[in-house]
Write a protein that holds these residues in place. Structure first.
Motif, short mmCIF file in Angstrom:
data_model
loop_
_atom_site.label_atom_id
_atom_site.label_comp_id
_atom_site.label_asym_id
_atom_site.label_seq_id
_atom_site.Cartn_x
_atom_site.Cartn_y
_atom_site.Cartn_z
N LEU A 72 0.83 -1.20 0.00
CA LEU A 72 0.00 0.00 0.00
C LEU A 72 0.87 1.25 0.00
CD1 LEU A 72 -2.73 -0.98 2.64
CD2 LEU A 72 -2.90 -1.07 0.14
N ASP A 73 0.45 2.24 -0.76
CA ASP A 73 1.20 3.49 -0.81
C ASP A 73 1.14 4.24 0.52
OD1 ASP A 73 1.85 3.06 -3.45
OD2 ASP A 73 0.08 4.12 -4.22
N LYS A 74 0.03 4.09 1.24
CA LYS A 74 -0.14 4.77 2.52
C LYS A 74 -1.00 3.92 3.44
CE LYS A 74 -3.90 7.49 0.49
NZ LYS A 74 -4.40 8.87 0.22
N SER A 75 -0.92 4.22 4.71
CA SER A 75 -1.69 3.46 5.71
C SER A 75 -3.18 3.78 5.60
CB SER A 75 -1.21 3.81 7.12
OG SER A 75 0.16 3.49 7.28
N ILE A 76 -4.00 2.80 5.96
CA ILE A 76 -5.45 3.01 5.99
C ILE A 76 -5.80 3.87 7.20
CG2 ILE A 76 -7.69 1.86 6.21
CD1 ILE A 76 -6.45 -0.59 4.87
N LYS A 77 -6.62 4.87 6.99
CA LYS A 77 -7.06 5.75 8.09
C LYS A 77 -8.32 5.14 8.71
CE LYS A 77 -5.17 9.88 5.89
NZ LYS A 77 -3.97 9.90 6.73
N LYS A 93 -12.21 -1.85 -2.54
CA LYS A 93 -11.72 -0.79 -3.43
C LYS A 93 -10.21 -0.86 -3.61
CE LYS A 93 -11.64 4.25 -3.84
NZ LYS A 93 -12.04 5.53 -3.18
N ILE A 94 -9.50 -1.15 -2.51
CA ILE A 94 -8.04 -1.26 -2.57
C ILE A 94 -7.61 -2.39 -3.49
CG2 ILE A 94 -6.00 -1.94 -1.23
CD1 ILE A 94 -7.12 -0.37 1.11
N TYR A 95 -8.27 -3.54 -3.37
CA TYR A 95 -7.91 -4.68 -4.20
C TYR A 95 -8.18 -4.40 -5.68
CZ TYR A 95 -6.61 -8.14 -0.70
OH TYR A 95 -5.95 -8.84 0.27
N LEU A 108 -1.95 -4.27 5.63
CA LEU A 108 -3.25 -3.61 5.80
C LEU A 108 -3.31 -2.80 7.09
CD1 LEU A 108 -5.64 -6.49 4.64
CD2 LEU A 108 -5.04 -4.41 3.38
N PHE A 109 -2.64 -3.28 8.12
CA PHE A 109 -2.70 -2.60 9.42
C PHE A 109 -1.38 -1.93 9.77
CE2 PHE A 109 -5.78 -6.10 9.55
CZ PHE A 109 -6.94 -5.40 9.84
N LYS A 110 -0.63 -1.50 8.74
CA LYS A 110 0.64 -0.83 9.01
C LYS A 110 0.38 0.60 9.49
CE LYS A 110 1.67 0.73 4.26
NZ LYS A 110 2.59 0.61 3.13
N PRO A 111 1.20 1.11 10.39
CA PRO A 111 2.35 0.45 11.01
C PRO A 111 2.01 -0.30 12.30
CG PRO A 111 2.31 2.72 11.71
CD PRO A 111 1.12 2.53 10.81
N TRP A 112 0.72 -0.30 12.68
CA TRP A 112 0.31 -0.76 14.01
C TRP A 112 0.54 -2.24 14.22
CZ3 TRP A 112 0.35 3.84 15.46
CH2 TRP A 112 -0.21 4.86 14.69
N LYS A 145 10.38 -3.19 8.53
CA LYS A 145 10.54 -1.75 8.65
C LYS A 145 9.76 -1.20 9.84
CE LYS A 145 9.94 2.66 6.27
NZ LYS A 145 9.11 3.25 7.35
N GLY A 146 8.52 -1.71 10.02
CA GLY A 146 7.70 -1.23 11.13
C GLY A 146 8.31 -1.55 12.48
#
Length: 249
Positions: A72-77, A93-95, A108-112, A145-146
């Motif tokens: 993913l380019d960015k984390s899910i809010k 939608k992401i898929y 999907l749950f990065k960085p948590w 990385k996380g």
């Protein structure tokens, strides 16, 4: 796509030597092809079908599809999603946007997701010895990385400076991707390395080390080659399952 017929053969409890030797022990293994084309005229054990379908160096899923693990380019809010239904719609939608086979939970749950693992490590590890982490099948490197991000920001500086993070990855393309992902933070690279090899091969591990370490295996156990045994009921004999071609399928 060819269908598979599970061919069961009698199995003396608990196991017996198979009538057809598995390909890893064969002197003349037939050529392996991607997915169901692996199977020739001779039935093969489930473990061999899985191993070659996923890990064959030329035709296996993780080798043939260099982008098999989505990034993913960015984390899910998540705080902007109104419950489970909204999350599932967002995931759909992401898929569709990425045309990916699958995303790992660490992605999907990065960085948590990775931060939670790092927190558990920091709470229970012995900080008097250098921290050493092995990750088996590191995918895109998002988890690595996380974890390293978290340790850099939250652990005593000596812990981060002396740590070693080793990824054991069978896919060369994913190993390269991991270096790119972790390398987004330049200081991580001196503490991170990828060993491109089969973690299931004992020879690759070398001598036993006495130093304590952590081993992380996310999305690994369900991808390991394994046998399949079956019994119709509690009194029927156990049978081993084979995979064979069925006429033109």
């Amino acid at each position: 796509m060819a269908s598979r017929l599970l061919c069961s053969k009698n199995l003396t409890f608990p196991f017996r030597t198979p009538r057809v030797s598995s390909f890893e022990r064969s002197n003349h293994p037939p050529p392996a092809f991607f997915s169901t084309h692996i199977i020739g005229d001779t039935p093969i054990l489930v473990r061999d079908f899985i191993r070659w379908a996923l890990y064959d160096a030329k035709h296996g899923y993780f080798f043939q599809r260099s982008e098999s693990v989505g990034v993913l380019d960015k984390s899910i809010k998540f705080n902007q999603l109104q419950g489970r239904k909204a999350y599932m719609q967002h995931l759909d939608k992401i898929y569709k946007q990425n045309d990916m086979s699958w995303f790992t939970p660490a992605e999907l749950f990065k960085p948590w997701y990775a931060h939670g693992i790092a927190e558990a490590i920091m709470r229970t590890t012995n900080l008097s010895v250098p921290l050493k982490i092995y990750e088996i099948g590191g995918g895109s490197g998002t988890c690595a990385k996380g974890i390293m991000d978290y340790i850099l920001l939250n652990a005593p500086s000596r812990v981060y400076e002396n740590m070693t993070y080793i990824s054991v990855e069978i896919s060369a393309s994913l190993a390269k991707k991991q270096l790119e992902t972790v390398g987004e933070v330049q200081s991580h690279l001196s503490k991170f390395r990828v060993e491109c090899r089969d973690a299931a091969d004992q020879n690759g591990w070398g001598d036993v080390e006495q130093q304590p370490c952590w081993v992380i295996m996310l999305e690994v156990l369900d991808n390991l080659p394994h046998d399949l045994i079956y019994s119709e009921n509690q009194v029927s004999p156990w049978m081993e399952v084979w995979v064979e071609k069925q006429q033109d399928r």
